[in-house]
Design a protein around this motif. Structure first.
Motif, PDB file in Angstrom:
ATOM      1  N   LEU A 257       0.800  -1.227   0.000  1.00 13.87           N
ATOM      2  CA  LEU A 257       0.000   0.000   0.000  1.00 13.87           C
ATOM      3  C   LEU A 257       0.828   1.271   0.000  1.00 13.87           C
ATOM      4  O   LEU A 257       0.405   2.287  -0.534  1.00 13.87           O
ATOM      5  N   SER A 258       1.999   1.218   0.625  1.00 13.46           N
ATOM      6  CA  SER A 258       2.804   2.445   0.711  1.00 13.46           C
ATOM      7  C   SER A 258       4.254   2.254   0.281  1.00 13.46           C
ATOM      8  O   SER A 258       5.045   3.197   0.360  1.00 13.46           O
ATOM      9  N   GLY A 259       4.616   1.051  -0.136  1.00 11.76           N
ATOM     10  CA  GLY A 259       5.991   0.816  -0.574  1.00 11.76           C
ATOM     11  C   GLY A 259       7.001   0.788   0.557  1.00 11.76           C
ATOM     12  O   GLY A 259       8.204   0.926   0.313  1.00 11.76           O
ATOM     13  N   ASP A 260       6.564   0.599   1.775  1.00 10.12           N
ATOM     14  CA  ASP A 260       7.448   0.607   2.953  1.00 10.12           C
ATOM     15  C   ASP A 260       7.993  -0.808   3.167  1.00 10.12           C
ATOM     16  O   ASP A 260       7.251  -1.728   3.508  1.00 10.12           O
ATOM     17  N   ASN A 261       9.313  -0.984   2.965  1.00  6.04           N
ATOM     18  CA  ASN A 261       9.946  -2.283   3.180  1.00  6.04           C
ATOM     19  C   ASN A 261      10.925  -2.271   4.344  1.00  6.04           C
ATOM     20  O   ASN A 261      11.873  -3.054   4.396  1.00  6.04           O
ATOM     21  N   ALA A 262      10.671  -1.355   5.290  1.00 10.19           N
ATOM     22  CA  ALA A 262      11.587  -1.234   6.420  1.00 10.19           C
ATOM     23  C   ALA A 262      11.644  -2.516   7.250  1.00 10.19           C
ATOM     24  O   ALA A 262      12.696  -2.855   7.820  1.00 10.19           O
ATOM     25  N   ASP A 263      10.545  -3.257   7.319  1.00  5.90           N
ATOM     26  CA  ASP A 263      10.513  -4.474   8.124  1.00  5.90           C
ATOM     27  C   ASP A 263      10.918  -5.721   7.345  1.00  5.90           C
ATOM     28  O   ASP A 263      10.872  -6.830   7.895  1.00  5.90           O
ATOM     29  N   ASP A 264      11.292  -5.542   6.070  1.00  6.20           N
ATOM     30  CA  ASP A 264      11.747  -6.686   5.272  1.00  6.20           C
ATOM     31  C   ASP A 264      13.222  -6.926   5.575  1.00  6.20           C
ATOM     32  O   ASP A 264      14.120  -6.573   4.808  1.00  6.20           O
ATOM     33  N   ALA A 265      13.454  -7.543   6.727  1.00  5.69           N
ATOM     34  CA  ALA A 265      14.811  -7.645   7.288  1.00  5.69           C
ATOM     35  C   ALA A 265      15.662  -8.633   6.500  1.00  5.69           C
ATOM     36  O   ALA A 265      15.163  -9.622   5.959  1.00  5.69           O
ATOM     37  N   PRO A 266      17.023  -8.385   6.460  1.00  5.23           N
ATOM     38  CA  PRO A 266      17.925  -9.340   5.820  1.00  5.23           C
ATOM     39  C   PRO A 266      18.046 -10.604   6.672  1.00  5.23           C
ATOM     40  O   PRO A 266      17.894 -10.575   7.890  1.00  5.23           O
ATOM     41  N   LEU A 267      18.307 -11.707   5.990  1.00  4.19           N
ATOM     42  CA  LEU A 267      18.384 -13.001   6.661  1.00  4.19           C
ATOM     43  C   LEU A 267      19.827 -13.358   6.992  1.00  4.19           C
ATOM     44  O   LEU A 267      20.769 -12.896   6.342  1.00  4.19           O
ATOM     45  N   ARG A 268      19.953 -14.186   8.036  1.00  8.27           N
ATOM     46  CA  ARG A 268      21.254 -14.725   8.395  1.00  8.27           C
ATOM     47  C   ARG A 268      21.144 -16.249   8.439  1.00  8.27           C
ATOM     48  O   ARG A 268      20.045 -16.806   8.515  1.00  8.27           O
ATOM     49  N   ALA A 269      22.319 -16.880   8.423  1.00 10.93           N
ATOM     50  CA  ALA A 269      22.340 -18.336   8.448  1.00 10.93           C
ATOM     51  C   ALA A 269      21.638 -18.836   9.708  1.00 10.93           C
ATOM     52  O   ALA A 269      21.866 -18.327  10.808  1.00 10.93           O
ATOM     53  N   GLY A 270      20.766 -19.821   9.529  1.00 14.26           N
ATOM     54  CA  GLY A 270      20.048 -20.413  10.644  1.00 14.26           C
ATOM     55  C   GLY A 270      18.742 -19.740  10.982  1.00 14.26           C
ATOM     56  O   GLY A 270      18.029 -20.195  11.888  1.00 14.26           O
ATOM     57  N   ASP A 271      18.375 -18.664  10.259  1.00 13.56           N
ATOM     58  CA  ASP A 271      17.101 -17.988  10.520  1.00 13.56           C
ATOM     59  C   ASP A 271      15.924 -18.870  10.107  1.00 13.56           C
ATOM     60  O   ASP A 271      16.044 -19.754   9.255  1.00 13.56           O
ATOM     61  N   THR A 272      14.776 -18.569  10.706  1.00 16.83           N
ATOM     62  CA  THR A 272      13.530 -19.248  10.352  1.00 16.83           C
ATOM     63  C   THR A 272      12.494 -18.202   9.983  1.00 16.83           C
ATOM     64  O   THR A 272      12.260 -17.249  10.746  1.00 16.83           O
ATOM     65  N   VAL A 273      11.888 -18.380   8.821  1.00 18.11           N
ATOM     66  CA  VAL A 273      10.789 -17.514   8.374  1.00 18.11           C
ATOM     67  C   VAL A 273       9.505 -18.321   8.557  1.00 18.11           C
ATOM     68  O   VAL A 273       9.325 -19.384   7.956  1.00 18.11           O
ATOM     69  N   PHE A 274       8.607 -17.795   9.384  1.00 19.84           N
ATOM     70  CA  PHE A 274       7.377 -18.512   9.713  1.00 19.84           C
ATOM     71  C   PHE A 274       6.171 -17.684   9.262  1.00 19.84           C
ATOM     72  O   PHE A 274       6.052 -16.497   9.608  1.00 19.84           O
ATOM     73  N   VAL A 275       5.295 -18.332   8.458  1.00 23.42           N
ATOM     74  CA  VAL A 275       4.072 -17.674   7.977  1.00 23.42           C
ATOM     75  C   VAL A 275       2.889 -18.338   8.678  1.00 23.42           C
ATOM     76  O   VAL A 275       2.532 -19.473   8.365  1.00 23.42           O
ATOM     77  N   PRO A 276       2.255 -17.663   9.632  1.00 24.51           N
ATOM     78  CA  PRO A 276       1.110 -18.258  10.331  1.00 24.51           C
ATOM     79  C   PRO A 276      -0.155 -18.176   9.486  1.00 24.51           C
ATOM     80  O   PRO A 276      -0.203 -17.501   8.454  1.00 24.51           O
ATOM     81  N   SER A 277      -1.186 -18.860   9.921  1.00 27.60           N
ATOM     82  CA  SER A 277      -2.482 -18.778   9.252  1.00 27.60           C
ATOM     83  C   SER A 277      -3.123 -17.428   9.568  1.00 27.60           C
ATOM     84  O   SER A 277      -2.905 -16.855  10.641  1.00 27.60           O
TER      85      SER A 277
END
Length: 896
Positions: A257-277
């Protein structure tokens, strides 16, 4: 036989459940020889990928193992829509979740991530590869890699620890170290290869799992790599976990909606990305800029939803919206005023509907018909018709009828009323103001064309000041438009498309089979009734789009709809000598003059001394009253008020006669077209034409009349239909062996294409010597041929021909000269068509008839067909006789 064997082999192979086999080269080659339609049919039925078989070489080399092809069980064919149904069947798209197309593209590749510039705060780690360039006192270059212990080993400087160090910090550290240890030397550092990191993507993603990504990847990159979110994945609560703790939560709506990607953080080794329902969804549809299914967080209101949708559209009714909500197992509807948007919290399952505003216009008038700029115009108090047209006729089209216009008033929630006006009078600058029509809001102003039909309108308005090239280009454009129109008809006419498709299939079938059907097996669709050219021309005569026919129809329909016993139908009928007789709506204070103007005015032949008004009394008696009046006086001083269902009859001038003309052709001194007066005879016109020449054959004259021609054409039509019915009836009987396709089709074709001549048999010698008299009519034609010297023989003879007339030859001798009669001839019904058109049936047996009794030069001997050979069709002989007679008349006319 080979195709059948191959099909049987393939069916047996495909019937094995989940069995894998390797097609042999011979099998694949035989499959490729099948027609494409059969290949596709087999592939569709058994789930085969044709490209796999077609791309196969059919065999294997010694070092190449064949790939197994899995053949699933045969599946029933799906009920697919035809192409026509797909084109015309209305499609209703379901609402999609907002943002669902974000990850619908191709999966993000590693190259796409690595090609971005390395940020200065990039954390170096094991696996990063750096290029270190020294220049100055010493010039050399080294490519080094961060080892597993986090060190970079440089030949001149020794090991440098970079563990946890940012890219910018390392560059500064190395520059300081070189300036101290390598005096006079500078250094430049760049990253040539990035380390790989392994992250885990789980939850509501399409392909959860562990992925090796570039060290520059962020949360959205990992979701791209895993195929995107599932239908129940949350767009607004994507969590980045590091060492068991949530360090960042990404709301993709901020990005969308506003093009704000401030929270799109870079990943590091061993990170987990979790998408809840997701927890809550609402539907938003209607007059908004973005219709979709939105995910909402707790505490978000209807006002927040409107922001997500981009706001209401210009057509929206903005004062309130409706929410359909599930409450305690039931569904309720809630109306929300605009002032309550911010305080109305949304719940899971809500369906929000924003309605459109009404289509009614305020303060407008509508201009309809033969005008330059039709449409809606702003209304203001006191607006008149002259002001609407800017006091100029330049606002109307050339075909506009300036003597008749209508204002339709009311009609939305009230009964319609009409105001009739004369446009020319309304636009005159000296017109009295009290005669100017003042418009009201919502009025519809009609301006009619002075032509009823499109063809006559085009002919009248055709540009004459064109060069030959421009006229040629105009004709080409017209033909191109006709071609495009036919293409459009073929596009929307599914029946025509089906016929074309069937024709293509028939053509393919004809190519496949060598044997062609016999003529008798052809389609008997020609037995269906056909329309004459005159009827087709009548049906294709389109009304002008602005004619009275086109524009008054909805007005009259509306008046009929609102008619009641208390308010009878406000329609007047005017007939007789006016340009456009018919039914017209009655306006206020309607007079005979108004009705005549509505009908386009009087014709030249209208009688001004007398007209008739028929009035229906709307009471229990329903009596009809006829009243005569002086039309000229009524037009000067209108005194008669027209009422519901009155009928006005404009009479013709007594003894009025339009310009009537007759034509004289052939052997007269002055052939040509002559204008006649009422009661003038053929003898009078022959005298005006100078009489006959010395070469005229007075006994062979042909006289035609348009009235008779029309009657004959109707008789031909009826005869054709009767013959169709009789043939159809006979064809259903078991004894109908003699009725063949070719004979029936040819006879019906001959009959349907035969043109009536309208011949009236006359005795010209008796007319010229005064024993008979023939009063002429408009369109009559007299053909006087030269002296004839032949006799024709037609019909069922072996050699139909014309023979030189010889004294003393009998009828039988002329028949012998034509090869004699055929087996199918009817000997008892031979007849003779005399040169003047009369028919004579020999009294005696045909072979005993003497020439002196019946034959003369110019006669035609007709040998008819014996209808007994056609299953006793009673109309067959009648039909052939008419065709022969019309043919003889046409030949006589054409030979002049």
């Amino acid at each position: 036989m080979l195709v059948n064997r191959l099909l049987l082999l393939l069916i047996m192979l495909f019937a094995c459940s989940a069995a894998a086999f390797t097609p042999t080269k011979q099998q694949i080659e035989q499959f490729k020889k099948l027609p494409k339609s059969q290949q596709q049919l087999l592939a569709k039925q058994y789930g085969i990928d044709i490209s796999t078989l077609n791309s196969s070489s059919g065999g294997t080399t010694e070092n190449q193992k064949p790939e197994a092809v899995n053949m699933p069980q045969p599946q029933p064919e799906k009920d697919y829509l035809s192409n026509e149904e797909k084109r015309f069947k209305p499609e209703q798209e379901d609402l999609k979740p907002f943002g669902s197309e974000l990850f619908s593209g191709n999966t993000l590749s590693e190259t796409d991530v690595s090609n971005v510039s390395v940020p200065q705060d990039y954390i170096l780690g094991a696996g990063d590869q750096l290029k270190v360039s020294f220049f100055g006192q010493q010039s050399f270059e080294e490519i080094v890699e961060v080892d597993g212990e986090g060190h970079v080993k440089l030949s001149e400087l020794g090991p440098v620890s970079v563990t946890g160090m940012q890219y910018s910090e390392f560059k500064k550290l190395l520059q300081d170290k070189v300036s101290r240890e390598l005096i006079g030397t500078s250094v430049y550092v760049s990253l040539t290869a990035l380390k790989k990191i392994r992250v885990l993507v789980v939850g509501e993603v399409k392909k959860p799992g562990s992925y090796t990504l570039s060290s520059l990847s962020n949360i959205t990159h990992s979701i791209y790599t895993s195929g995107g979110l599932t239908d129940i994945g949350s767009f607004r609560n994507i969590q980045l976990k590091r060492k068991g703790k949530v360090i960042k939560t990404l709301d993709l709506y901020d990005l969308l909606l506003s093009g704000d990607n401030a929270d799109d953080a870079p990943l590091r080794a061993g990170d987990t990305v979790f998408v809840p329902s997701l927890k809550s969804q609402v539907r938003l549809e209607g007059a908004v800029r973005r219709e979709a299914i939105f995910e909402v967080k707790e505490g978000e209101s209807l006002a927040d939803l409107m922001i997500m949708s981009g706001g209401m559209s210009a057509t929206a009714f903005k004062n309130s919206v409706t929410i359909s909500r599930y409450t305690n197992g039931t569904r309720t509807v809630i109306g929300v005023e605009r002032s309550e948007f911010a305080s109305t919290m949304l719940k899971d399952g809500d369906a929000v509907k924003v309605d459109k505003t009404g289509t009614h216009f305020d303060n407008e008038v509508t201009l309809i018909g033969a005008v330059v700029r039709p449409g809606k115009y702003a209304w203001k108090p006191g607006l008149t018709i002259s002001e609407l047209f800017n006091n100029s006729l330049h606002s109307v089209l050339p075909q506009a009828d300036t003597g008749y216009g209508l204002v339709l008033r009311g009609g939305r929630f009230e009964k319609v009323s009409l105001v009739q006006f004369n446009l020319l009078e309304q636009l005159r600058p000296n017109t009295n103001k009290k005669h100017l029509v003042e418009l009201q809001s919502g009025d519809k102003v009609f301006v009619f064309s002075r032509f009823q039909y499109l063809n006559e309108e085009k002919d009248a308005l055709k540009a004459l000041d064109l060069t030959a090239d421009e006229l040629e280009q105009q004709e080409k454009t017209k033909l191109w438009h006709l071609y495009e129109n036919e293409l459009f008809k073929a596009f929307v006419d599914t029946e025509a498309i089906a016929t074309l498709n069937q024709g293509q299939k028939s053509q393919v079938a004809t190519e496949d089979f060598e044997e062609k059907s016999e003529p008798e097996s052809e389609n008997w669709s020609f037995m269906l009734p056909e329309e004459t050219n005159a009827e087709l021309d009548t049906k294709t005569e389109l009304p002008s789009p602005f004619s009275r026919i086109s524009l008054l129809e909805p007005v009259i329909r509306q008046l009929q709809h609102q008619a009641t016993p208390q308010h009878p139908l406000e329609i007047v009928t005017i007939q007789g000598r006016v340009k456009y007789p018919g039914n017209y709506p009655i306006a206020s204070n309607y007079t005979v003059k108004d009705a005549i103007e509505a009908a386009g005015g009087l014709l030249e032949s209208a009688y001004l001394g007398l007209a008739e008004l028929t009035t229906f009394k709307n009471d229990e008696s329903m009596n009809v009253e006829h009243r005569s009046f002086d039309l000229a006086m009524e037009l000067k001083q209108p005194s008669i008020t027209i009422k519901s269902k009155d009928a006005i009859n404009i009479l013709s001038v007594p003894k009025w006669m339009d310009e009537n003309q007759v034509t004289v052709k052939g052997e007269v001194k002055f052939p040509g077209t002559y204008t006649i007066k009422r009661g003038e005879t053929l003898n009078d016109v022959l005298a005006r034409a100078g009489g006959l020449t010395e070469f005229a054959s007075i006994d062979s004259a042909v006289f035609t009349r348009e009235e008779i021609k029309n009657q004959e054409q109707e008789q031909l039509k009826r005869l054709t239909e009767n013959l169709r019915r009789e043939i159809a009836s006979k064809s259903l009987q078991p004894s109908s062996e003699n009725i063949t396709y070719s004979e029936v089709k040819q006879l019906l074709k001959d009959l349907s294409t035969t043109k009536a001549q309208g011949r009236l048999v006359i005795n010209l010698p008796s007319i010229m010597n005064g024993r008979q008299s023939l009063v002429l009519q408009d369109g009559d034609t007299l053909y006087i041929p030269q002296e004839r010297d032949s006799i024709s023989v037609i019909g069922e003879v072996n050699y139909p021909a014309s023979h030189l007339f010889e004294q003393g030859l009998s009828l039988s001798e002329y028949l012998e000269r034509s090869g004699g009669i055929k087996e199918l001839a009817d000997e008892e019904r031979i007849y003779i068509i005399k040169a003047n058109g009369s028919v004579i049936i020999p009294k005696n047996n045909w072979f005993a008839v003497n020439r002196e009794d019946t034959l003369s030069a110019g006669d035609t001997i007709v040998v008819p067909l014996n209808s007994n050979y056609m299953d006793n069709l009673t109309l067959w002989s009648t039909t052939t006789q008419i065709i022969y007679q019309l043919g003889v008349a046409a030949a006589a006319i054409n030979n002049i």
